[in-house]
Design an enzyme around this catalytic site. Structure first.
Site, PDB file in Angstrom:
ATOM      1  CE1 TYR A  33       1.135  -0.159   4.401  1.00  0.00           C
ATOM      2  CE2 TYR A  33       0.020   1.955   4.344  1.00  0.00           C
ATOM      3  CZ  TYR A  33       0.859   1.072   4.976  1.00  0.00           C
ATOM      4  OH  TYR A  33       1.441   1.426   6.168  1.00  0.00           O
ATOM      5  CG  LEU A 206       8.345   2.459   4.724  1.00  0.00           C
ATOM      6  CD1 LEU A 206       7.998   1.211   3.922  1.00  0.00           C
ATOM      7  CD2 LEU A 206       7.083   3.238   5.043  1.00  0.00           C
TER       8      LEU A 206
END
Ligand code: PDD
Length: 288
Positions: A33, A206
């Site tokens: 996503y 991330l």
């Protein structure tokens, strides 16, 4: 939440937007996503988000997703149809719904693409004025946190632990006592020597799009930035701390585990970086 969502080629009222219970996103969290901010009706830093999306798809070997330009067009269309001036766009791509629940990749199954837009005050957010409180928690996630997968259970538990403790965000900590990142944000500190510190990109975190933009803006301002790990103890002693994410831009951190950071109020460098980020987000071409 705004009214019109996108599901596999169709724009539908949210209440009619559906995917199969056999979707691999639902059964296996087999999907990726992205979340991008919308400011003044435009997507912020979306090239960066879309290039990370391409990377996530490649790493999970999800094939046959639409071209990146098509995805960008879907997002822009959602912003327009929902008349979102300020908020977020959420986009998810899973490996699709095969006819059964087999762990191995299905053959010839098209990916599922879902997106929606959400109105949210991100510029005039109260947290930007007050700052947020952080709770540190063990990082329970898998070894490929650089892929933005929809497998977010460890982050959900971390965030809830923070909320239960009267905080707004959790900073996850590895087995060496070093901060990895927030449950949905990148973690930064400013040392007493005025050095901005954030953990280097690696499979442990991330690679934040906002992090990258803030690093560029800080360098342009001649602020010193060091990419290295920092411990929870070092964070307690920091002059300032802050977090970055698409949904919150730059937010001051005023307390970690009940200990005030610096004066216990949002710091000057943090305020400066938030202002610079907002200027850039509203007018990326003018400031480069
Ligand atoms: N989360 N680290 C984690 C674990 C995140 O989930 C996020 C973003 C970030 C910041 O990345 P970026 O600056 O590219 O938004 C770092 C999004 C906002 C979310 O899940 O809602």
């Amino acid at each position: 939440m705004s009214d019109i969502a996108y599901v596999n080629g169709a724009y539908l009222p949210l209440a009619e937007a559906r995917v199969s219970i056999l979707d691999r996103g639902f059964l296996f969290a087999d999907g990726v996503y992205e979340v991008a901010a919308i400011i003044e009706g435009r997507l912020v830093d979306n090239d960066s988000h879309l290039s990370r999306l391409e990377n996530s798809l490649r790493e999970l070997r999800i094939a046959n997703a639409p071209a990146i330009q098509t995805i960008a067009d879907i997002e822009t269309e959602l912003v327009a149809r929902n008349e979102v001036n300020e908020g977020l766009v959420y986009l998810q791509i899973t490996r699709g719904a095969a006819g059964d629940r087999d762990f191995g990749f299905p053959r010839g199954t098209a990916p599922t693409i879902v997106a929606f837009a959400q109105k949210k005050n991100i510029i005039a957010s109260p947290a930007a004025q007050t700052g947020v409180k952080i709770l540190t928690v063990p990082d329970l996630r898998w070894a490929r946190r650089d892929i933005k997968t929809i497998a977010l259970l460890a982050q959900v538990l971390a965030k809830q632990a923070a909320l239960d403790a009267g905080c707004q965000e959790a900073w996850m900590v590895d087995r060496h006592g070093l901060v990895t990142e927030g449950s949905s944000s990148t973690a930064f500190i400013l040392t007493k020597a005025d050095v901005i510190v954030t953990r280097p990109n690696s499979p442990a975190i991330l690679p934040g799009c906002t992090r990258k933009a803030v690093q560029t803006l800080a360098a342009r301002e001649k602020l010193t930035i060091e990419e290295r790990c920092f411990s929870v103890t070092e964070a307690y002693e920091a002059k300032e701390a802050f977090l970055t994410s698409a949904s919150n831009l730059v937010l001051p951190v005023v307390e970690i585990d009940g200990r005030p950071i610096g004066s216990g109020a949002p710091g000057d460098k943090t305020r400066l970086l938030r202002t610079l980020y907002l200027e850039w987000a509203m007018n990326p071409d003018a400031t480069g």
